[in-house]
Motif scaffolding. Structure first.
Motif, mmCIF file in Angstrom:
data_model
loop_
_atom_site.group_PDB
_atom_site.id
_atom_site.type_symbol
_atom_site.label_atom_id
_atom_site.label_comp_id
_atom_site.label_asym_id
_atom_site.label_seq_id
_atom_site.Cartn_x
_atom_site.Cartn_y
_atom_site.Cartn_z
ATOM 1 N N SER A 118 0.832 -1.208 0.000
ATOM 2 C CA SER A 118 0.000 0.000 0.000
ATOM 3 C C SER A 118 0.863 1.252 0.000
ATOM 4 O O SER A 118 0.592 2.216 -0.748
ATOM 5 C CB SER A 118 -0.935 -0.007 1.212
ATOM 6 N N LEU B 23 -6.793 5.357 -2.351
ATOM 7 C CA LEU B 23 -7.810 4.741 -1.497
ATOM 8 C C LEU B 23 -8.283 3.408 -2.077
ATOM 9 O O LEU B 23 -8.422 2.417 -1.346
ATOM 10 C CB LEU B 23 -8.996 5.697 -1.340
ATOM 11 N N ILE B 24 -8.500 3.361 -3.390
ATOM 12 C CA ILE B 24 -8.938 2.116 -4.032
ATOM 13 C C ILE B 24 -7.875 1.033 -3.882
ATOM 14 O O ILE B 24 -8.178 -0.136 -3.605
ATOM 15 C CB ILE B 24 -9.266 2.369 -5.506
ATOM 16 N N SER B 25 -6.604 1.409 -4.066
ATOM 17 C CA SER B 25 -5.526 0.421 -3.952
ATOM 18 C C SER B 25 -5.436 -0.133 -2.533
ATOM 19 O O SER B 25 -5.220 -1.335 -2.329
ATOM 20 C CB SER B 25 -4.195 1.055 -4.359
ATOM 21 N N ARG B 26 -5.621 0.732 -1.527
ATOM 22 C CA ARG B 26 -5.580 0.259 -0.140
ATOM 23 C C ARG B 26 -6.706 -0.721 0.148
ATOM 24 O O ARG B 26 -6.496 -1.770 0.783
ATOM 25 C CB ARG B 26 -5.659 1.448 0.812
ATOM 26 N N ARG B 27 -7.904 -0.391 -0.324
ATOM 27 C CA ARG B 27 -9.035 -1.303 -0.093
ATOM 28 C C ARG B 27 -8.826 -2.623 -0.828
ATOM 29 O O ARG B 27 -9.177 -3.695 -0.314
ATOM 30 C CB ARG B 27 -10.342 -0.641 -0.558
ATOM 31 N N PHE B 28 -8.248 -2.577 -2.017
ATOM 32 C CA PHE B 28 -7.993 -3.799 -2.774
ATOM 33 C C PHE B 28 -6.944 -4.665 -2.072
ATOM 34 O O PHE B 28 -7.098 -5.889 -1.981
ATOM 35 C CB PHE B 28 -7.537 -3.441 -4.187
ATOM 36 N N ILE C 197 -7.992 9.246 -4.894
ATOM 37 C CA ILE C 197 -8.997 8.203 -5.135
ATOM 38 C C ILE C 197 -8.319 6.879 -5.470
ATOM 39 O O ILE C 197 -8.693 5.816 -4.957
ATOM 40 C CB ILE C 197 -9.941 8.638 -6.266
ATOM 41 N N LEU C 198 -7.298 6.929 -6.346
ATOM 42 C CA LEU C 198 -6.590 5.703 -6.706
ATOM 43 C C LEU C 198 -5.860 5.105 -5.507
ATOM 44 O O LEU C 198 -5.801 3.878 -5.351
ATOM 45 C CB LEU C 198 -5.601 5.998 -7.838
#
Length: 553
Positions: free
Chosen positions: A194, A220-225, A217-218
């Motif tokens: 992350s 945050l998306i990468s962390r959730r993934f 945004i990217l």
């Protein structure tokens, strides 16, 4: 500490659906329950429900041994099961070291097999106890039951062995330490990934356009993934850990087999579903490339018209630009419609329900949008407006900057950027000053009223002289003056001319007004328009203005 709490909670939730049937097997086995028929269900001596066929399954130490389906004399299957279970549980320890013996006989004309430990009869299986749908023989059933009893005997012997317990406990402890270490490494790895992705994404300036910054945004998306991958991997590791731990002890080894069968069944189901969906996915992929190729070809053809400077082209620039967008959307919609039946799960009720819901939401919310789009079609394909033309739409006047499907952008002479909905354009009169050229160019006019004491020829000449001193007016077609009315007190004149640049209409008119005032002042002709009633005693003339660079007297 937080990670440990979450992990323990996860284990409990993961284990609960699997251990619920297994925990029941530790006590006296109960018959497999089925949905109750409309009549009162059959029960055994303990009041527990029996299957519809009245069968009772003998289970001990989490292992199914045999199933009783027929009455033996006046003893029903449930009572036979309870007697067999009691005998197996009351066997002395030394009996576990003796092999089982089997004797065949005939009971009421049916073949039967008795399972014995020494001189003790454990239970009897008759030909009527066999599953009528399996066409299994008594010999095959005896062989299967013997195998299960031997496994039970060896499991009870191993469970009473201190070496087996110590070895299983040591392996379980080592597996637990390895599992905790794996979770810790996965946690550290996920955090490192992350942070690495966040640093790399933060350095990409191309993701920022004006006030729009896509980098947070990217990130945050990468962390959730990454978190999702961590928990999926942790759950899989916990499942394997539990399966391995249960396999180390004879008593819980059936649980390990159940967990292994569940994960194997899930993997087999996913693999089978993937293979079944593979042809559809390949067809969707093929249709995607075909649709993209057609969309690119149409985009290339229409873009050539959009970039063309030829005014006699088949498709105008503005029309080509809008048509290119419409064609790309229409081609992709057609591709999605064709590929829809090949999408895995498209025939499911959930997929169809979501499609109906989305269609209903779009249809209810797009009433005004459809009106604007259809108005945009009329504005575009009626060829009444083009980008760069100077027009007047209702009370709005200016140069067209963009024509879209929903609205038209106009820049006024006051530098006002106005968005006009296309529905307004088709309901109001539109004057296009830029469309006509040459002899048919759009004209401007100035209306004046001069008294009858001034000869009309002189008025004509003075107005034309003012035009000659004004820049921004074309010589061809030549300006001219008309008498438009002979009123009670004055003559009405109209000066007609064509501006060089219609976009500078206001500047040209302002300069022409100035020159008219100067010309009539020099000729000592008073301008009384538009309210001329009678000649005053003294002529009303504007004072002469000094020329630039001189001092007024």
């Amino acid at each position: 500490m937080h990670l440990r709490t979450i992990t323990l909670t996860l284990f409990c939730l993961l284990l609960s659906p699997h251990l619920s049937p297994l925990a029941q097997a530790q006590t006296l086995p109960t018959p497999v329950a089925a949905p109750a028929p409309p009549e009162a269900p059959a029960t055994d001596e303990n009041g527990e429900k029996l299957p519809p066929d009245g069968s009772a399954t003998l289970s001990i130490w989490n292992r199914e041994i045999a199933t009783f389906r027929a009455n033996l004399g006046n003893i029903n299957p449930a009572h036979r099961r309870d007697l067999a279970l009691k005998r197996l549980q009351n066997l002395p320890k030394f009996a576990l070291y003796k092999p089982l013996t089997i004797s065949y006989s005939t009971i009421n004309g049916h073949q039967a097999a008795s399972f014995m430990s020494g001189d003790t009869t454990l239970f009897v299986i008759t030909e009527q106890d066999l599953d009528p749908t399996s066409q299994e023989s008594v010999e095959a059933a005896v062989k299967k039951i013997t195998t299960s009893l031997e496994e039970l005997r060896h499991a009870r012997l191993q469970q009473s062995s201190t070496d087996v317990i110590l070895r299983g406990g040591g392996i379980a402890l080592a597996a637990t330490l390895l599992f905790v270490l794996t979770l810790w490494l996965l946690h550290r790895l996920s955090r490192s990934i992350s942070r690495l992705f966040a640093r790399h994404t933060g350095s990409l300036e191309s993701l920022k356009r004006g006030n729009l910054d896509l980098r947070p945004i990217l990130i945050l998306i990468s962390r959730r993934f990454v978190d999702l991958l961590f928990w999926l991997t942790a759950i899989s590791a916990a499942y394997l850990w539990l399966t391995y731990i249960f396999a180390q002890f004879p008593y819980t080894s059936p649980w390990s087999a159940i967990l292994g069968q569940r994960i194997a069944g899930l993997g087999s189901q996913l693999f089978s579903s993937g293979l079944a969906a593979l042809p559809g996915l390949l067809m969707v992929l093929l249709l995607f490339f075909i649709t993209r190729g057609i969309a690119r070809f149409a985009d290339y053809i229409l873009k050539s018209f959009e970039l063309s400077r030829n005014k006699d082209a088949i498709i105008a620039q503005d029309t080509a630009r809008a048509t290119r967008r419409i064609a790309k959307v229409a081609i992709w919609i057609a591709g999605v419609i064709i590929a829809y039946p090949y999408i895995p799960g498209s025939d499911s009720h959930a997929f169809k329900g979501i499609g109906v819901l989305i269609g209903l939401m779009v249809s209810l919310g797009s009433t005004g949008l459809v009106n604007q789009v259809m108005s945009g079609f009329v504005a575009l394909y009626s060829d009444g407006l083009h980008t760069g033309e100077y027009v007047r739409i209702g009370d709005i006047e200016g140069s067209i900057k963009e024509i879209g499907l929903l609205s038209t952008k106009i820049l006024t002479p006051m530098n006002e950027y106005i968005t006009v909905p296309n529905a307004v354009i088709i309901t109001k009169e539109t004057i296009n000053y830029s469309r006509m050229s040459g002899e048919h160019s759009s004209q401007l006019s100035i209306e004046m009223t001069i008294g009858y004491d001034t000869p009309w020829r002189d008025v004509h000449q003075m107005m034309l002289d003012a035009v000659n001193h004004t820049s921004g007016i074309r010589k061809e077609p030549a300006p001219y003056v008309l008498q438009t009315a002979l009123s009670d007190f004055y003559t009405e004149y109209s000066l007609r001319f064509v501006p060089t640049k219609i976009e500078q209409k206001r500047q040209t008119l302002s300069q022409l007004y100035q020159n008219i005032l100067d010309t009539f002042q020099q000729a000592q002709v008073q301008i009384m328009s538009p309210h001329f009633n009678s000649q005053p005693a003294n002529p009303i003339l504007p004072p002469s203005s000094p020329k630039p660079g001189t001092t007024p007297s």
